[in-house]
Enzyme design. Structure first.
Site, PDB file in Angstrom:
ATOM      1  N   ARG A   7       0.836  -1.219   0.000  1.00  0.00           N
ATOM      2  CA  ARG A   7       0.000   0.000   0.000  1.00  0.00           C
ATOM      3  C   ARG A   7       0.869   1.266   0.000  1.00  0.00           C
ATOM      4  NH1 ARG A   7      -3.003  -3.810  -0.586  1.00  0.00           N
ATOM      5  NH2 ARG A   7      -5.139  -3.984   0.182  1.00  0.00           N
ATOM      6  N   SER A  59     -10.404  -0.800   3.259  1.00  0.00           N
ATOM      7  CA  SER A  59      -9.635  -0.982   4.499  1.00  0.00           C
ATOM      8  C   SER A  59      -9.184   0.372   5.017  1.00  0.00           C
ATOM      9  CB  SER A  59      -8.396  -1.829   4.236  1.00  0.00           C
ATOM     10  OG  SER A  59      -8.750  -3.097   3.763  1.00  0.00           O
ATOM     11  N   GLU A 101      -4.484   3.399   6.545  1.00  0.00           N
ATOM     12  CA  GLU A 101      -4.165   3.276   5.123  1.00  0.00           C
ATOM     13  C   GLU A 101      -4.722   4.481   4.363  1.00  0.00           C
ATOM     14  OE1 GLU A 101      -6.153   1.183   1.702  1.00  0.00           O
ATOM     15  OE2 GLU A 101      -5.286  -0.495   2.806  1.00  0.00           O
TER      16      GLU A 101
HETATM   17  N1  EPU Z   1     -10.748 -11.102   9.876  1.00  0.00           N
HETATM   18  C1  EPU Z   1     -11.465 -11.170  11.034  1.00  0.00           C
HETATM   19  N2  EPU Z   1     -12.417 -10.214  11.256  1.00  0.00           N
HETATM   20  C2  EPU Z   1     -12.684  -9.234  10.390  1.00  0.00           C
HETATM   21  C3  EPU Z   1     -11.933  -9.152   9.191  1.00  0.00           C
HETATM   22  C4  EPU Z   1     -10.961 -10.112   8.957  1.00  0.00           C
HETATM   23  O1  EPU Z   1     -11.259 -12.055  11.864  1.00  0.00           O
HETATM   24  O2  EPU Z   1     -13.562  -8.419  10.657  1.00  0.00           O
HETATM   25  C5  EPU Z   1      -9.734 -12.138   9.611  1.00  0.00           C
HETATM   26  C6  EPU Z   1     -10.173 -13.085   8.501  1.00  0.00           C
HETATM   27  O3  EPU Z   1     -10.957 -14.135   8.978  1.00  0.00           O
HETATM   28  C7  EPU Z   1      -8.853 -13.580   7.971  1.00  0.00           C
HETATM   29  C8  EPU Z   1      -7.943 -12.372   8.128  1.00  0.00           C
HETATM   30  O4  EPU Z   1      -8.549 -11.547   9.135  1.00  0.00           O
HETATM   31  O5  EPU Z   1      -8.339 -14.630   8.748  1.00  0.00           O
HETATM   32  C9  EPU Z   1      -7.749 -11.588   6.850  1.00  0.00           C
HETATM   33  O6  EPU Z   1      -9.005 -11.116   6.381  1.00  0.00           O
HETATM   34  P1  EPU Z   1      -9.363 -10.886   4.827  1.00  0.00           P
HETATM   35  O7  EPU Z   1      -8.942 -12.085   4.054  1.00  0.00           O
HETATM   36  O8  EPU Z   1     -10.762 -10.441   4.752  1.00  0.00           O
HETATM   37  O9  EPU Z   1      -8.399  -9.750   4.356  1.00  0.00           O
HETATM   38  P2  EPU Z   1      -7.819  -8.464   5.105  1.00  0.00           P
HETATM   39  O10 EPU Z   1      -6.410  -8.760   5.479  1.00  0.00           O
HETATM   40  O11 EPU Z   1      -8.747  -8.044   6.179  1.00  0.00           O
HETATM   41  C10 EPU Z   1      -6.807  -7.431   2.917  1.00  0.00           C
HETATM   42  C11 EPU Z   1      -6.805  -6.103   2.236  1.00  0.00           C
HETATM   43  C12 EPU Z   1      -8.104  -5.884   1.470  1.00  0.00           C
HETATM   44  C13 EPU Z   1      -8.257  -7.004   0.472  1.00  0.00           C
HETATM   45  C14 EPU Z   1      -8.247  -8.343   1.222  1.00  0.00           C
HETATM   46  C15 EPU Z   1      -8.289  -9.525   0.294  1.00  0.00           C
HETATM   47  C16 EPU Z   1      -5.395  -4.650   3.554  1.00  0.00           C
HETATM   48  C17 EPU Z   1      -5.334  -3.492   4.490  1.00  0.00           C
HETATM   49  N3  EPU Z   1      -6.604  -5.033   3.187  1.00  0.00           N
HETATM   50  O12 EPU Z   1      -7.836  -7.388   3.919  1.00  0.00           O
HETATM   51  O13 EPU Z   1      -7.986  -4.660   0.763  1.00  0.00           O
HETATM   52  O14 EPU Z   1      -9.466  -6.883  -0.263  1.00  0.00           O
HETATM   53  O15 EPU Z   1      -7.021  -8.465   1.993  1.00  0.00           O
HETATM   54  O16 EPU Z   1      -7.063  -9.653  -0.356  1.00  0.00           O
HETATM   55  O17 EPU Z   1      -4.347  -5.164   3.162  1.00  0.00           O
HETATM   56  C18 EPU Z   1      -8.431  -2.322   0.793  1.00  0.00           C
HETATM   57  O18 EPU Z   1      -7.216  -2.156   0.764  1.00  0.00           O
HETATM   58  O19 EPU Z   1      -9.240  -1.366   0.800  1.00  0.00           O
HETATM   59  C19 EPU Z   1      -8.956  -3.690   0.855  1.00  0.00           C
HETATM   60  C20 EPU Z   1     -10.261  -3.963   0.994  1.00  0.00           C
END
Ligand code: EPU
Length: 347
Positions: free
Chosen positions: A173, A247, A343
């Protein structure tokens, strides 16, 4: 009267609400506002305006922005349009998109032309020009993986400069345009390197699950895009319905030794390898475990399906959402000893 005065009043509007121009739907005013749909127009606007760089805000889709107060300066809305296939060389096809194109429309163009590489980045809000600013990423792919070069207008000189992959200094990012070159360039076009024979990246758990659910065992580029769209729709609020900017925080990188300490109490804490000594944690998980998921304070709050996303249900102030983000930062720090970083750009 000199003609530039007439031009200036035609091109630059005063006291314009930015509500339609930011995905959080925050109703703040810009003292000056202009759109440009050609480099000539951009040149004219910048030469007619007595402004300095700290008073300039270039908007793409306004999807990574928290506006906490009225903007005293010039907001420039990028409306450069056009997508074209430049050439195919070996297995790669080079596609150039003007920066003002909606990112998802660019993804759809690639899918219609059976070009692989950006299908995992389907439905990300924002414009093509904003995408490299923060090296957008999702489901195992970042823009840097398909990036060839970009063109940008240097505000100080009016010259166009080309940046290659190395010069953009992409990180998680991050790019040079958020760091040392902040507010110095207006990105005008981005060229991507795509392929008709992509190695589809479905390793991200949720994509495979979604494809299985749909009974697809040998997915096409379009199938992967559709799976990503289905996952995003199920987890992330549509900014057209609920104001948000994806995010709000980055996933934090911590020492492995810190993770080990956390595991004593939280055996199921998700983590992803970074290097020998560091791991990345899931900010959404930390925020959820700190009790914030789905929390609503009046007309704003934390989304019920994804705790990384802060939402404006309508009429909230950016300063309230900022305060909420401070409370979340503090509580995650107290509970887990982890410092989250925003972010989203705060203005
Ligand atoms: N999780 C939770 N609770 C929540 C959200 C997530 O427990 O409310 C856990 C999930 O179960 C999982 C882990 O956290 O074990 C990761 O969650 P997820 O796969 O949903 O992805 P993320 O790390 O929360 C990142 C990006 C997103 C992108 C997704 C999918 C960042 C800051 N965010 O989210 O990007 O869509 O991976 O690749 O890196 C964005 O940048 O605006 C964005 C949406």
């Amino acid at each position: 009267m000199p003609s530039f005065v007439l031009d200036r009043s035609r091109m630059i509007q005063k006291n314009i609400s930015l509500k339609p121009y930011n995905t959080f739907g925050l109703d703040v005013t810009a003292s000056h506002f202009a759109t440009f749909s050609s480099l000539d127009e951009l040149n004219q606007i910048l030469h007619l305006t007595e402004t300095n760089e700290s008073q300039l805000l270039v908007l793409g889709g306004g999807s990574n922005l928290l506006l906490t107060k009225n903007f005293e300066g010039l907001v420039l809305k990028n409306e450069l349009h056009g997508i074209s296939i430049l050439k195919t060389e070996n297995e790669f096809t080079y596609v150039k998109s003007a920066a003002g194109e909606v990112w998802h429309n660019f993804v759809l163009f690639c899918i219609e032309n059976n070009l692989g590489g950006v299908e995992n980045l389907s439905l990300i809000p924002g414009s093509v020009g904003a995408a490299p600013m923060q090296n957008i990423g999702a489901y195992g792919i970042e823009i840097k993986d398909v990036f060839h070069e970009l063109e940008a207008y240097e505000i100080a000189t009016g010259k166009i400069r080309t940046f290659n992959l190395t010069e953009c200094k992409f990180g998680y990012r991050e790019s040079v345009f958020k760091q040392e070159l902040k507010n110095q360039y207006v990105i005008t076009s981005v060229t991507f390197r795509l392929t008709k024979n992509p190695k589809l990246n479905t390793s991200y758990g949720a994509i495979n699950d979604e494809l299985q659910k749909q009974g697809i065992s040998n997915p096409s580029i379009k199938d992967v895009s559709n799976a990503v769209i289905a996952i995003r729709k199920s987890k992330l609020p549509d900014p057209k319905e609920i104001g948000n900017s994806g995010s709000f925080f980055k996933n934090p990188v911590v020492l492995k030794s810190h993770l080990e300490k956390l595991k004593v109490t939280y055996a199921d804490i998700p983590s992803y390898p970074v290097d020998e000594t560091h791991v990345k944690l899931a900010a959404g998980w930390l925020i959820e475990k700190a009790g914030w998921k789905g929390k609503t304070i009046g007309n704003y709050g934390v989304h019920k399906n994804q705790a990384l996303v802060l939402v404006n249900y309508g009429g909230a102030h950016g300063s309230d959402i900022f305060k909420l983000s401070e409370d979340i930062l503090q509580s995650v720090k107290t509970k887990f000893g982890v410092e989250l970083e925003r972010e989203v750009n705060i203005l």
